[in-house]
Scaffold this motif. Structure first.
Motif, PDB file in Angstrom:
ATOM      1  N   ILE A 258       0.847  -1.191   0.000  1.00  0.00           N
ATOM      2  CA  ILE A 258       0.000   0.000   0.000  1.00  0.00           C
ATOM      3  C   ILE A 258       0.881   1.239   0.000  1.00  0.00           C
ATOM      4  CG2 ILE A 258      -1.850   1.255   1.172  1.00  0.00           C
ATOM      5  CD1 ILE A 258      -2.583  -1.384   2.595  1.00  0.00           C
ATOM      6  N   SER A 259       0.920   1.928  -1.133  1.00  0.00           N
ATOM      7  CA  SER A 259       1.664   3.185  -1.214  1.00  0.00           C
ATOM      8  C   SER A 259       0.644   4.304  -1.381  1.00  0.00           C
ATOM      9  CB  SER A 259       2.619   3.151  -2.412  1.00  0.00           C
ATOM     10  OG  SER A 259       2.924   4.474  -2.825  1.00  0.00           O
ATOM     11  N   THR A 260       0.543   5.150  -0.367  1.00  0.00           N
ATOM     12  CA  THR A 260      -0.445   6.243  -0.464  1.00  0.00           C
ATOM     13  C   THR A 260      -0.041   7.220  -1.574  1.00  0.00           C
ATOM     14  OG1 THR A 260       0.691   7.165   1.462  1.00  0.00           O
ATOM     15  CG2 THR A 260      -1.464   6.166   1.835  1.00  0.00           C
TER      16      THR A 260
ATOM     17  N   ILE B 115      -6.387   9.336   5.650  1.00  0.00           N
ATOM     18  CA  ILE B 115      -6.873   8.289   6.564  1.00  0.00           C
ATOM     19  C   ILE B 115      -8.096   7.595   5.953  1.00  0.00           C
ATOM     20  CG2 ILE B 115      -8.031   7.901   8.798  1.00  0.00           C
ATOM     21  CD1 ILE B 115      -6.084  10.169   9.887  1.00  0.00           C
ATOM     22  N   ALA B 116      -8.967   8.375   5.318  1.00  0.00           N
ATOM     23  CA  ALA B 116     -10.159   7.795   4.684  1.00  0.00           C
ATOM     24  C   ALA B 116      -9.744   6.806   3.594  1.00  0.00           C
ATOM     25  CB  ALA B 116     -11.030   8.909   4.104  1.00  0.00           C
ATOM     26  N   ILE B 117      -8.724   7.158   2.823  1.00  0.00           N
ATOM     27  CA  ILE B 117      -8.254   6.266   1.752  1.00  0.00           C
ATOM     28  C   ILE B 117      -7.696   4.965   2.338  1.00  0.00           C
ATOM     29  CG2 ILE B 117      -6.454   5.993  -0.023  1.00  0.00           C
ATOM     30  CD1 ILE B 117      -6.667   8.928  -0.627  1.00  0.00           C
ATOM     31  N   VAL B 118      -6.853   5.109   3.360  1.00  0.00           N
ATOM     32  CA  VAL B 118      -6.210   3.918   3.942  1.00  0.00           C
ATOM     33  C   VAL B 118      -7.239   3.040   4.648  1.00  0.00           C
ATOM     34  CG1 VAL B 118      -4.523   3.151   5.675  1.00  0.00           C
ATOM     35  CG2 VAL B 118      -3.936   5.017   4.116  1.00  0.00           C
TER      36      VAL B 118
ATOM     37  N   GLY C 277       4.758   5.180   2.991  1.00  0.00           N
ATOM     38  CA  GLY C 277       4.326   6.582   2.898  1.00  0.00           C
ATOM     39  C   GLY C 277       3.139   6.904   3.788  1.00  0.00           C
ATOM     40  N   PHE C 278       2.722   5.979   4.593  1.00  0.00           N
ATOM     41  CA  PHE C 278       1.665   6.180   5.583  1.00  0.00           C
ATOM     42  C   PHE C 278       2.021   5.341   6.792  1.00  0.00           C
ATOM     43  CE2 PHE C 278      -2.121   5.253   7.932  1.00  0.00           C
ATOM     44  CZ  PHE C 278      -2.883   6.409   7.854  1.00  0.00           C
ATOM     45  N   PRO C 279       1.937   5.848   7.994  1.00  0.00           N
ATOM     46  CA  PRO C 279       1.587   7.215   8.353  1.00  0.00           C
ATOM     47  C   PRO C 279       2.732   8.193   8.082  1.00  0.00           C
ATOM     48  CG  PRO C 279       2.172   5.971  10.317  1.00  0.00           C
ATOM     49  CD  PRO C 279       2.187   4.993   9.191  1.00  0.00           C
ATOM     50  N   ARG C 280       2.374   9.454   7.924  1.00  0.00           N
ATOM     51  CA  ARG C 280       3.367  10.509   7.722  1.00  0.00           C
ATOM     52  C   ARG C 280       3.256  11.574   8.804  1.00  0.00           C
ATOM     53  NH1 ARG C 280       4.214   9.731   1.911  1.00  0.00           N
ATOM     54  NH2 ARG C 280       5.938  10.988   1.177  1.00  0.00           N
ATOM     55  N   THR C 281       2.278  11.433   9.685  1.00  0.00           N
ATOM     56  CA  THR C 281       2.148  12.341  10.831  1.00  0.00           C
ATOM     57  C   THR C 281       1.761  11.481  12.034  1.00  0.00           C
ATOM     58  OG1 THR C 281      -0.228  12.679  10.531  1.00  0.00           O
ATOM     59  CG2 THR C 281       1.212  14.212   9.361  1.00  0.00           C
TER      60      THR C 281
ATOM     61  N   LEU D 105      -4.052   4.928  12.714  1.00  0.00           N
ATOM     62  CA  LEU D 105      -3.740   3.569  12.246  1.00  0.00           C
ATOM     63  C   LEU D 105      -3.817   2.582  13.412  1.00  0.00           C
ATOM     64  CD1 LEU D 105      -2.805   1.756   9.878  1.00  0.00           C
ATOM     65  CD2 LEU D 105      -0.449   2.258  10.568  1.00  0.00           C
ATOM     66  N   ASP D 106      -3.246   2.947  14.543  1.00  0.00           N
ATOM     67  CA  ASP D 106      -3.310   2.067  15.717  1.00  0.00           C
ATOM     68  C   ASP D 106      -4.762   1.791  16.108  1.00  0.00           C
ATOM     69  OD1 ASP D 106      -0.603   1.765  15.891  1.00  0.00           O
ATOM     70  OD2 ASP D 106      -0.303   3.204  17.507  1.00  0.00           O
ATOM     71  N   GLU D 107      -5.570   2.819  16.000  1.00  0.00           N
ATOM     72  CA  GLU D 107      -7.000   2.649  16.322  1.00  0.00           C
ATOM     73  C   GLU D 107      -7.644   1.645  15.362  1.00  0.00           C
ATOM     74  OE1 GLU D 107      -8.016   7.001  17.204  1.00  0.00           O
ATOM     75  OE2 GLU D 107      -9.878   6.104  16.446  1.00  0.00           O
TER      76      GLU D 107
END
Ligand code: AMP
Length: 210
Positions: free
Chosen positions: A29-31, A65-68, A85-89, A96-98
């Motif tokens: 998965i590459s954002t 986040i919606a895309i991932v 490339g995700f997460p970047r912040t 993501l953890d959630e």
């Protein structure tokens, strides 16, 4: 296995991701790739992302986040995935953890900015299969032609000196805090990105277990 790749632009995330998906049979998965596809299709999302990407800034956390969130529901992700490339912040990492509990490993490929800027401007990518080359260190067998699929190679619009510098700055400001985030979770593996592609892979494989 759920993996995250962290690194400044041109640190080698895409190159290592390809090796990891082959070895561990994970979804990739590459954002950045997903956004570039939206841009090339001219979708509303692509139009929104285009100028932000060209400037070297980040698209909004909500949007990415919606895309991932949707992408990781797909069948091919059931056996695990690599996020490039995700997460970047930190906000994205928390989300993501959630969504997934936690990642198994966050792999940080560390390179100095001077080397990255040289790599960025020498980089060529295949618009068809996504293979990545570097005119100096990893040139294609035939200049400007993809070794894998024979397509004419292109330069990414954000692989210029100006956009490259902006992307490096964005990385230091917004993405580098992820290193501490995953260190605190005891999930960080840091590897020197200057030791050569195969040595980087070997170090990662050794960490993840052959
Ligand atoms: P990349 O191919 O990973 O270098 O991504 C290219 C560009 O897409 C970045 O410079 C950002 O503008 C955007 N992008 C990709 N992933 C993200 C993300 N996780 N968050 C925000 N923007 C992103």
């Amino acid at each position: 296995m759920k993996l995250v790749l962290i690194g400044a632009p041109a640190a080698g995330k895409g190159t290592q991701a390809r090796k990891l998906i082959d070895k561990y049979k994970l979804a990739y998965i590459s954002t950045g790739d997903m956004l570039r596809e939206e841009v090339s299709k001219g979708t509303a999302l692509g139009l929104e992302a285009k100028s932000i990407m060209a400037s070297g800034a980040l698209v909004s956390d909500e949007l990415i986040i919606a895309i991932v969130r949707e992408r990781i529901k797909a069948d091919d992700c059931k056996n695990g995935f690599i996020l490039d490339g995700f997460p970047r912040t930190v906000v994205q990492a928390e989300k993501l953890d959630e969504l997934i509990g936690s990642v198994d490993k966050a792999i940080y490929i560390n390179c100095p900015d001077e080397a990255l800027l040289k790599r960025i401007t020498a980089r060529q990518t295949c618009p068809k299969c996504g293979a990545s080359y570097n005119k100096i260190s990893v040139p294609p067998k035939v200049p400007d032609i993809c070794d894998v699929c024979g397509e004419k190679l292109t330069q990414r619009k954000d692989d210029t000196v100006e956009a490259g510098k902006a992307r490096l700055e964005t990385f230091h400001k917004q993405s580098e805090p992820l290193v501490d985030y995953y260190k605190k979770q005891n999930r960080l593996f840091e590897v020197d990105g200057m030791i050569g592609i195969d040595n980087v892979s070997s170090a990662i494989f050794a960490e993840l277990g052959d």
